[in-house]
Write a protein that holds these residues in place. Structure first.
Motif, PDB file in Angstrom:
ATOM      1  N   ALA A   1      48.907  12.025  78.358  1.00 51.26           N
ATOM      2  CA  ALA A   1      48.471  12.077  79.755  1.00 51.26           C
ATOM      3  C   ALA A   1      47.255  11.177  79.927  1.00 51.26           C
ATOM      4  O   ALA A   1      46.550  10.871  78.961  1.00 51.26           O
ATOM      5  N   VAL A   2      47.022  10.786  81.168  1.00 49.82           N
ATOM      6  CA  VAL A   2      45.845   9.993  81.525  1.00 49.82           C
ATOM      7  C   VAL A   2      45.236  10.622  82.768  1.00 49.82           C
ATOM      8  O   VAL A   2      45.950  10.939  83.724  1.00 49.82           O
ATOM      9  N   LEU A   3      43.930  10.790  82.763  1.00 50.95           N
ATOM     10  CA  LEU A   3      43.211  11.264  83.942  1.00 50.95           C
ATOM     11  C   LEU A   3      42.430  10.092  84.514  1.00 50.95           C
ATOM     12  O   LEU A   3      41.559   9.526  83.834  1.00 50.95           O
ATOM     13  N   GLU A   4      42.788   9.697  85.729  1.00 48.11           N
ATOM     14  CA  GLU A   4      42.043   8.662  86.446  1.00 48.11           C
ATOM     15  C   GLU A   4      40.859   9.351  87.097  1.00 48.11           C
ATOM     16  O   GLU A   4      41.010  10.018  88.129  1.00 48.11           O
ATOM     17  N   ARG A   5      39.703   9.236  86.490  1.00 51.70           N
ATOM     18  CA  ARG A   5      38.536   9.988  86.933  1.00 51.70           C
ATOM     19  C   ARG A   5      38.109   9.614  88.350  1.00 51.70           C
ATOM     20  O   ARG A   5      37.747  10.490  89.137  1.00 51.70           O
ATOM     21  N   ASN A   6      38.134   8.330  88.685  1.00 50.13           N
ATOM     22  CA  ASN A   6      37.681   7.896  90.014  1.00 50.13           C
ATOM     23  C   ASN A   6      38.598   8.402  91.119  1.00 50.13           C
ATOM     24  O   ASN A   6      38.140   8.719  92.214  1.00 50.13           O
ATOM     25  N   ASN A   7      39.901   8.486  90.843  1.00 51.71           N
ATOM     26  CA  ASN A   7      40.876   8.930  91.837  1.00 51.71           C
ATOM     27  C   ASN A   7      41.162  10.425  91.773  1.00 51.71           C
ATOM     28  O   ASN A   7      41.940  10.932  92.585  1.00 51.71           O
TER      29      ASN A   7
END
Length: 183
Positions: A155-161
């Motif tokens: 998984a990847v968490l796009e912190r800004n979005n």
């Protein structure tokens, strides 16, 4: 954590998507994958694991997942915290099985005995907790993996979005070994 993933993530204030992930890969001379080390891991896995009773999450962590992470540590410049405590609030607190701090990325790894879907909900909550817990100066992407030893999901968490993306499969054009995910 029995609710659907999207409900859990939405309740924590994040968006959710499922898509094919192409994970980063660095190929500097210093950080090339140690092929003999990978061969040793593969040999140990096929020779030793069938002789060991692995019927608990702790056994999978110690005998199947930890050796792979140790191999990763030999190949990259990163720090590994085992059972890393996070306490954000009453919804987001607990221990993260493995937490990597690499020069460019933060990586959360959750080990589970069986159910990948329920385990993924836990991984998602841990990634969101790290996002809230860590300073804004850390990378804008946070990577996560869940494993039952034989199978890994990413998984990847796009912190800004504020968006968590669950990988539905590996990029069919690339073959990954687990250690490549951390470079």
């Amino acid at each position: 954590m029995g609710n659907p993933t999207q409900e859990i993530i939405s309740a924590l204030g994040y968006a959710f998507a499922t898509q094919t992930l192409t994970l980063p890969r660095e190929t500097t001379e210093k950080e090339k994958i140690d092929t003999p080390l990978i061969a040793d891991l593969r040999d140990a896995y096929y020779t030793l694991i069938p002789k060991i009773s692995i019927n608990s999450e702790i056994a999978k962590r110690e005998l199947m997942i930890a050796p792979i992470l140790y191999a990763v540590m030999r190949s990259v410049d990163a720090r590994l915290d085992v059972e890393y405590p996070v306490d954000v609030d009453e919804k987001l607190s607990g221990l993260i099985d493995y937490f990597f701090r690499a020069k460019k990325e933060l990586i959360v790894i959750e080990a589970k005995k069986g159910d990948l879907e329920k385990g993924f909900n836990q991984l998602a909550a841990e990634m969101i907790a790290i996002d809230k817990y860590e300073e804004d100066t850390v990378p804008s992407l946070l990577y996560g993996a869940i494993s039952i030893g034989e199978v890994w999901r990413f998984a990847v968490l796009e912190r800004n979005n504020k968006k968590l993306i669950k990988g539905n499969r590996s990029d069919p054009q690339r073959k990954y070994c687990v250690s490549e995910q951390f470079m």
